[in-house]
Design a protein around this motif. Structure first.
Motif, PDB file in Angstrom:
ATOM      1  N   VAL A 229       0.859  -1.184   0.000  1.00  0.00           N
ATOM      2  CA  VAL A 229       0.000   0.000   0.000  1.00  0.00           C
ATOM      3  C   VAL A 229       0.894   1.233   0.000  1.00  0.00           C
ATOM      4  O   VAL A 229       1.775   1.365   0.850  1.00  0.00           O
ATOM      5  CB  VAL A 229      -0.931   0.027   1.230  1.00  0.00           C
ATOM      6  N   GLY A 230       0.686   2.117  -0.956  1.00  0.00           N
ATOM      7  CA  GLY A 230       1.455   3.345  -1.051  1.00  0.00           C
ATOM      8  C   GLY A 230       0.535   4.536  -1.212  1.00  0.00           C
ATOM      9  O   GLY A 230      -0.683   4.439  -1.089  1.00  0.00           O
ATOM     10  N   ARG A 231       1.142   5.661  -1.510  1.00  0.00           N
ATOM     11  CA  ARG A 231       0.371   6.888  -1.682  1.00  0.00           C
ATOM     12  C   ARG A 231       0.712   7.533  -3.008  1.00  0.00           C
ATOM     13  O   ARG A 231       1.870   7.618  -3.400  1.00  0.00           O
ATOM     14  CB  ARG A 231       0.679   7.875  -0.558  1.00  0.00           C
ATOM     15  N   THR A 232      -0.339   7.997  -3.691  1.00  0.00           N
ATOM     16  CA  THR A 232      -0.176   8.791  -4.903  1.00  0.00           C
ATOM     17  C   THR A 232      -1.114   9.976  -4.815  1.00  0.00           C
ATOM     18  O   THR A 232      -2.332   9.817  -4.919  1.00  0.00           O
ATOM     19  CB  THR A 232      -0.501   7.971  -6.170  1.00  0.00           C
ATOM     20  N   GLY A 233      -0.564  11.166  -4.592  1.00  0.00           N
ATOM     21  CA  GLY A 233      -1.396  12.348  -4.443  1.00  0.00           C
ATOM     22  C   GLY A 233      -2.331  12.197  -3.262  1.00  0.00           C
ATOM     23  O   GLY A 233      -1.924  11.899  -2.148  1.00  0.00           O
ATOM     24  N   GLU A 234      -3.631  12.373  -3.515  1.00  0.00           N
ATOM     25  CA  GLU A 234      -4.636  12.249  -2.471  1.00  0.00           C
ATOM     26  C   GLU A 234      -5.290  10.877  -2.480  1.00  0.00           C
ATOM     27  O   GLU A 234      -6.411  10.707  -1.999  1.00  0.00           O
ATOM     28  CB  GLU A 234      -5.713  13.339  -2.668  1.00  0.00           C
ATOM     29  N   GLN A 235      -4.577   9.887  -2.999  1.00  0.00           N
ATOM     30  CA  GLN A 235      -5.119   8.541  -3.104  1.00  0.00           C
ATOM     31  C   GLN A 235      -4.175   7.523  -2.484  1.00  0.00           C
ATOM     32  O   GLN A 235      -2.960   7.743  -2.407  1.00  0.00           O
ATOM     33  CB  GLN A 235      -5.352   8.174  -4.577  1.00  0.00           C
ATOM     34  N   LEU A 236      -4.760   6.410  -2.054  1.00  0.00           N
ATOM     35  CA  LEU A 236      -3.966   5.258  -1.644  1.00  0.00           C
ATOM     36  C   LEU A 236      -3.839   4.327  -2.835  1.00  0.00           C
ATOM     37  O   LEU A 236      -4.801   4.096  -3.568  1.00  0.00           O
ATOM     38  CB  LEU A 236      -4.652   4.527  -0.485  1.00  0.00           C
ATOM     39  N   LYS A 237      -2.643   3.803  -3.033  1.00  0.00           N
ATOM     40  CA  LYS A 237      -2.363   2.936  -4.165  1.00  0.00           C
ATOM     41  C   LYS A 237      -2.094   1.519  -3.647  1.00  0.00           C
ATOM     42  O   LYS A 237      -1.170   1.309  -2.862  1.00  0.00           O
ATOM     43  CB  LYS A 237      -1.161   3.455  -4.945  1.00  0.00           C
ATOM     44  N   VAL A 238      -2.899   0.561  -4.078  1.00  0.00           N
ATOM     45  CA  VAL A 238      -2.760  -0.824  -3.645  1.00  0.00           C
ATOM     46  C   VAL A 238      -2.161  -1.646  -4.784  1.00  0.00           C
ATOM     47  O   VAL A 238      -2.732  -1.728  -5.875  1.00  0.00           O
ATOM     48  CB  VAL A 238      -4.129  -1.414  -3.225  1.00  0.00           C
ATOM     49  N   LEU A 239      -0.989  -2.227  -4.529  1.00  0.00           N
ATOM     50  CA  LEU A 239      -0.276  -3.015  -5.531  1.00  0.00           C
ATOM     51  C   LEU A 239      -0.273  -4.482  -5.124  1.00  0.00           C
ATOM     52  O   LEU A 239       0.408  -4.879  -4.170  1.00  0.00           O
ATOM     53  CB  LEU A 239       1.168  -2.514  -5.679  1.00  0.00           C
ATOM     54  N   ARG A 240      -1.063  -5.281  -5.837  1.00  0.00           N
ATOM     55  CA  ARG A 240      -1.103  -6.723  -5.588  1.00  0.00           C
ATOM     56  C   ARG A 240      -0.257  -7.443  -6.622  1.00  0.00           C
ATOM     57  O   ARG A 240      -0.105  -6.968  -7.753  1.00  0.00           O
ATOM     58  CB  ARG A 240      -2.550  -7.227  -5.628  1.00  0.00           C
ATOM     59  N   ARG A 241       0.282  -8.584  -6.238  1.00  0.00           N
ATOM     60  CA  ARG A 241       1.141  -9.338  -7.141  1.00  0.00           C
ATOM     61  C   ARG A 241       0.377  -9.744  -8.404  1.00  0.00           C
ATOM     62  O   ARG A 241      -0.749 -10.261  -8.320  1.00  0.00           O
ATOM     63  CB  ARG A 241       1.673 -10.592  -6.439  1.00  0.00           C
ATOM     64  N   GLU A 242       0.997  -9.487  -9.541  1.00  0.00           N
ATOM     65  CA  GLU A 242       0.473  -9.907 -10.844  1.00  0.00           C
ATOM     66  C   GLU A 242      -0.932  -9.374 -11.099  1.00  0.00           C
ATOM     67  O   GLU A 242      -1.745 -10.007 -11.763  1.00  0.00           O
ATOM     68  CB  GLU A 242       0.491 -11.437 -10.955  1.00  0.00           C
ATOM     69  N   GLN A 243      -1.244  -8.197 -10.533  1.00  0.00           N
ATOM     70  CA  GLN A 243      -2.522  -7.557 -10.797  1.00  0.00           C
ATOM     71  C   GLN A 243      -2.299  -6.072 -11.040  1.00  0.00           C
ATOM     72  O   GLN A 243      -1.271  -5.506 -10.648  1.00  0.00           O
ATOM     73  CB  GLN A 243      -3.483  -7.724  -9.596  1.00  0.00           C
ATOM     74  N   ASP A 244      -3.249  -5.438 -11.714  1.00  0.00           N
ATOM     75  CA  ASP A 244      -3.170  -4.000 -11.918  1.00  0.00           C
ATOM     76  C   ASP A 244      -3.320  -3.285 -10.580  1.00  0.00           C
ATOM     77  O   ASP A 244      -4.010  -3.766  -9.667  1.00  0.00           O
ATOM     78  CB  ASP A 244      -4.277  -3.536 -12.870  1.00  0.00           C
ATOM     79  N   SER A 245      -2.681  -2.130 -10.460  1.00  0.00           N
ATOM     80  CA  SER A 245      -2.773  -1.361  -9.218  1.00  0.00           C
ATOM     81  C   SER A 245      -4.185  -0.809  -9.045  1.00  0.00           C
ATOM     82  O   SER A 245      -4.895  -0.531 -10.020  1.00  0.00           O
ATOM     83  CB  SER A 245      -1.759  -0.217  -9.232  1.00  0.00           C
ATOM     84  N   GLU A 246      -4.597  -0.647  -7.803  1.00  0.00           N
ATOM     85  CA  GLU A 246      -5.919  -0.107  -7.466  1.00  0.00           C
ATOM     86  C   GLU A 246      -5.726   1.232  -6.766  1.00  0.00           C
ATOM     87  O   GLU A 246      -4.961   1.343  -5.812  1.00  0.00           O
ATOM     88  CB  GLU A 246      -6.670  -1.077  -6.562  1.00  0.00           C
ATOM     89  N   MET A 247      -6.430   2.262  -7.235  1.00  0.00           N
ATOM     90  CA  MET A 247      -6.346   3.596  -6.656  1.00  0.00           C
ATOM     91  C   MET A 247      -7.630   3.874  -5.880  1.00  0.00           C
ATOM     92  O   MET A 247      -8.730   3.736  -6.409  1.00  0.00           O
ATOM     93  CB  MET A 247      -6.155   4.646  -7.739  1.00  0.00           C
TER      94      MET A 247
END
Length: 550
Positions: A229-247
């Motif tokens: 889980v990271g941050r991009t601007g005013e959003q949380l960015k969820v990076l799962r293995r072998e899947q597209d990121s979720e904002m």
């Protein structure tokens, strides 16, 4: 050498906005300035939007000026300054309507009048000029009210500053205002709970619900190992293995729950703290690990908690109420399951628990109370299998076991209690109390006593009832939803996702409070119960621990 007389240090200056709060309601002032509690409701955001629009519309006369005068004891940022006939006039802008006198003439509200006069006095003191008046624009009815600055007004401002400074040094929260109409417009009503305070003093009072009905922000469960889980601007960015990121926009998130070996960046942690997003950690085996503590301020409130919960008599009274609340809910749940069935094991446990509950209110020590609670739990879990109507042997219940659970029903209960403990911790931290100082449970590793105390109220409605209902509906697969390792049984990844969904759906349901007589979702009731607990030592006792299953 002669010793010099120490110079008394002047108290910190007051914000003009704080003086406005003091005139509106001393309790509001105390909550904001001493206990450092603030909320950002729709009215606050609308007020900011109004000022932004005004700044865009002004024709050059607008001046955003910050001033402070130590001698006066005041500081503040003036909304607008204009020159009229060679004199400086401060302006204040309000979203609402003006007060109307008996002749329907527009007047400034009392707190607004003190505020504009305070700005005028601050301008006089800081700039050494004479201010003839202040003006308030009420935008809802497009009215401009003039407030002359006379000697009586100057003295009123000085007196109010002195009174507010005195209250700021107090250790006692003021009582709720006698004018309940003020509470309906107050942004801190969900924290102050004025209607509940009135009910505590007058049991015939019929409280109006000012507590928000629900927090509709989502709780993001990160269940997959290796997810980041990271941050991009005013959003949380969820990076799962072998899947597209979720904002996910931050405004839509109330909690981030990191299960197993998922990770969160320091940037995301700081962002969650700034946005009041709870961050919690649960092990892959379904054990609550801990929470990210983002509390700021609230020292005065915790001092009150320390002073109260070091009193054995108060702790015993609260512990009795807690054991009665949980015991009654357990007994009522068994009674529900026994309707139309009259099973011997349920009937016997129901009768035994009734007898033990009578003894709880007479317990003279926490040690004796622990024995009675153990008796109630033994009766309840001894009859728990009678609540299950499943024909699958692997989904039956024999006895309560944990650390680790040794059968599938215990695996469900343990995972549910871990989620509940996490939610209670989230509420305790949001309210600003100290989770390490409780009144019943003793400190132990990774389980804060106050959170353990409070979760007793919600074990039956939020976990036990969910587990029993889902088992009786045949929602669990023996192989797919569980992982067996020797004599240990855990929920599989699929099983955890299923339970999280059922648990969150349950929290979205409403429950009518038996004393307050209004309905809230369980999500809100968790926070409300923490706030009602705090009232037990702030002079508004008697409402805590009343949530008993019907």
């Amino acid at each position: 050498m002669h010793p010099t007389t120490p110079i008394a240090e002047a108290p910190p200056t007051l914000k003009v906005s704080a003086l406005h709060a003091f005139a509106y309601c001393p309790r509001l002032f105390y909550l904001e300035e001493v206990e450092e509690l603030y909320t950002q409701d729709a009215a606050v955001f609308a007020g900011r939007k109004l000022h932004e629009e005004l700044e865009e519309q002004e024709d050059g006369e607008w001046e955003d000026l910050f001033l402070e005068d130590v001698a006066l004891g005041l500081r503040g940022r003036v909304d607008a300054l204009r020159k009229r006939n060679g004199q400086v006039i401060p302006y204040e802008h309000k979203r609402g309507r003006a007060f109307r006198d008996e002749n329907n003439h527009p007047q400034a509200w009392e707190s607004d009048r003190l505020q504009i006069l305070a700005y005028a006095c601050l301008l006089e003191a800081a700039l050494a000029i004479t201010i003839p008046e202040g003006r308030i624009r009420y935008h809802a009815d497009n009215v401009l009210v003039r407030v002359p600055l006379e000697e009586a007004g100057r003295q009123w401002v000085k007196t109010a500053i002195a009174q507010a400074q005195q209250l700021r040094s107090s250790t006692a929260r003021p009582p709720v205002t006698d004018n309940e109409r003020l509470c309906t417009r107050c942004s801190l009503a969900p924290v102050c709970l004025p209607e509940e305070a009135r009910l505590a003093h007058d049991r015939h009072w019929q409280p109006v619900r000012l507590f928000p009905a629900d927090d509709d922000r989502q709780i993001v469960h990160i269940l997959e190992p290796g997810t980041r889980v990271g941050r991009t601007g005013e959003q949380l960015k969820v990076l799962r293995r072998e899947q597209d990121s979720e904002m996910i926009p931050a405004r839509q998130v109330g909690q981030v729950v990191l299960h197993s070996f998922s990770q969160i960046s320091t940037q995301a942690l700081h962002f969650c703290a700034d946005q009041a997003i709870g961050v919690h950690f649960v092990s892959g085996g379904g054990r609550y690990i801990g929470s990210f503590d983002t509390r700021q301020g609230s020292i005065q409130r915790r001092l009150g908690q320390y002073a109260a919960l070091t009193q054995p008599a108060l702790c015993l009274r609260l512990a009795r109420q807690l054991v009665v609340c949980r015991g009654k809910s357990q007994r009522k749940f068994l009674m529900r399951g026994n309707r139309g069935r009259n099973l011997p094991e349920l009937t016997g446990a129901i009768a035994q628990m009734k007898a033990v509950l009578k003894q709880v209110t007479l317990a003279e020590s926490v040690a004796s109370l622990l024995g009675l609670e153990g008796n109630l739990a033994a009766q309840y879990f001894g009859a728990f299998d009678g609540l299950l109507r499943t024909e699958v042997p692997a989904l039956r219940f024999s006895q309560r076991n944990r650390r680790p659970p040794k059968d599938r029903v215990n695996a469900l209960l343990s995972f549910g209690y871990a989620l509940l403990l996490k939610d209670v911790m989230n509420a305790v931290l949001a309210v600003g109390l100290e989770p390490a100082l409780g009144f019943y449970h003793q400190p132990r590793t990774q389980a804060p006593p106050l959170a353990l105390d409070l979760m007793e109220i919600f074990r039956v409605p939020l976990v036990d009832m969910v587990v029993v209902a889902s088992l009786n509906r045949g929602m669990w697969e023996v192989q797919e939803d569980f992982t067996v390792r020797g004599d240990q049984v855990w929920l599989s990844d699929l099983g955890r996702r299923k339970f999280v969904r059922l648990y969150e759906e349950r929290k979205a349901e409403s429950w009518k409070h038996p004393v307050l007589d209004y309905s809230l979702t369980y999500r809100r009731l968790l926070e409300l119960e923490v706030r009602l607990l705090e009232k037990e030592w702030t002079g508004e006792a008697g409402l805590f621990g009343q949530l008993v299953v019907r």
